[in-house]
Write an enzyme that holds these catalytic residues in place. Sequence first.
Site, short mmCIF file in Angstrom:
data_model
loop_
_atom_site.label_atom_id
_atom_site.label_comp_id
_atom_site.label_asym_id
_atom_site.label_seq_id
_atom_site.Cartn_x
_atom_site.Cartn_y
_atom_site.Cartn_z
N GLY A 199 22.45 13.83 -8.67
CA GLY A 199 22.38 13.80 -10.12
C GLY A 199 21.09 14.39 -10.69
O GLY A 199 20.34 15.08 -10.01
N HIS B 191 -10.02 -5.36 0.93
CA HIS B 191 -11.13 -4.68 0.27
C HIS B 191 -11.67 -3.59 1.21
O HIS B 191 -11.81 -3.82 2.40
CB HIS B 191 -12.26 -5.68 -0.02
CG HIS B 191 -13.50 -5.04 -0.58
ND1 HIS B 191 -13.60 -4.66 -1.89
CD2 HIS B 191 -14.68 -4.70 0.01
CE1 HIS B 191 -14.79 -4.13 -2.10
NE2 HIS B 191 -15.48 -4.14 -0.95
#
Length: 466
Positions: free
Chosen positions: A41, A445
Amino acid sequence: MAEKNYDLIVIGSGPGGYVAAIRASQLGMKVGVVEKAELGGICLNWGCIPTKALLKSAQVFEYIQHAKDYGIDVKDAKVDFASMIKRSRNTAAKMSKGIQFLFKKNKIDTLVGHGKIVAKGQVEVAGEDGKKNTYQAKHIILATGGRSRELPNIKIDNEKIIGYRKAMVLDKQPKTMVVIGSGAIGVEFAYFYKTIGTEVTVVEYMPNILPIEDEEVSKQLEKIYKKEGIKIMTDSEVTSVDTKGKGCKVMVKSKKGEESTIECDIVLSAVGIATNLENVGIEEMKIKLNKNLVEVDEYYRTNVEGVYAIGDIVKGPALAHVASAEGIVCVEKIAGLQPEPIDYTNLPGCTYCWPEVASVGYTEKAAKEAGYEVRVGKFPFSASGKATAAGANEGFVKVIFDKKYGEWLGAHMIGANVTEMIAEVVAARKLETTGHEIIKSVHPHPTMSEAVMEATAAAYEEVIHL
């Protein structure tokens, strides 16, 4: 006479249709998919995927332009517009072939042509050669998607006034462009063309660009765009476009009544989408519509037994991942399972300009209007070690919590790779996670994603790094 029987026929093979078809096949149904163009599509061939390829090309060029900031000396980098377009089209073609493979793997038939429901349980497929075949199905899903919406006074001619589809395959790069509308499509193309050297003006009728986003995010993006040289005209509308001469003369009127004329090579109309509901059997089957959208229940059943609708043609955000989710819920219900209806308050939205924008849930304004007393936390990427190291410290993460019960009402992000980060919030909201649980969930982190934890901590006055 019907030529072949199916349990399910899906009309349209976009991210709603092909996902519905594959899930139905997994559940034991014999499935046919009607498609008159490329499998996958608009999203896969002319939307989500090829635009991201173009945006990546622009981003790489931008990196090269700023290579000296990273200690690298690069000289004489030039844009090869034709090669960028070719790479984008090759990316789309590769993904479309992937859908072909998945259909073969799942024994799904592709019925090539234009599909129309002609009677109860019958779909007529008309090929380009005019030949028509009729197929029988117990269930039929309409997943016909949308196309560029046209403003009544600004008709797309695909030469000087174009839609998003033509914007991906222009023969040559325009020197100047006016973009009408600043939703996701508008700001993404504005970023792409400006980054590769086109002079871009964005005209937006609403007070802010990306008008459905949180106001702080919209204003931050506008500030960044202006700094990059994109001209932004909000509270303004294009009243007409004169295409008689060599280029375009765009007449713009502000809400204050001020008028101006902008000359450009190309006008990109990016004012949303129109639904593809013509000649698919809506009138003949008396399928109910509301504002040109198919009326469905929470399992995507229409008022006609055995007929369903999903994706851009039903109420809800016109997003690929929403259509896919709707398709899965629809076919699981058909198969006799008990799927949970989609929570439309917890659907993420992503815009792939640079910096990226991502959001889910209530904006701060909407939460207050809904009667919530809110806790709001913000963490700027300028305080993020990873963002600073990456040279991408523009933007922030903003979170909104209900003060009374701690419900996570919404999150809004602008920055590098935030479209990859928003899923944490979607999952957390689905699980009814509280702010304290996010704060106590150890985030790695240094990462961009720890900004979600930091923003949450800020909402509860526990933030460390601000």
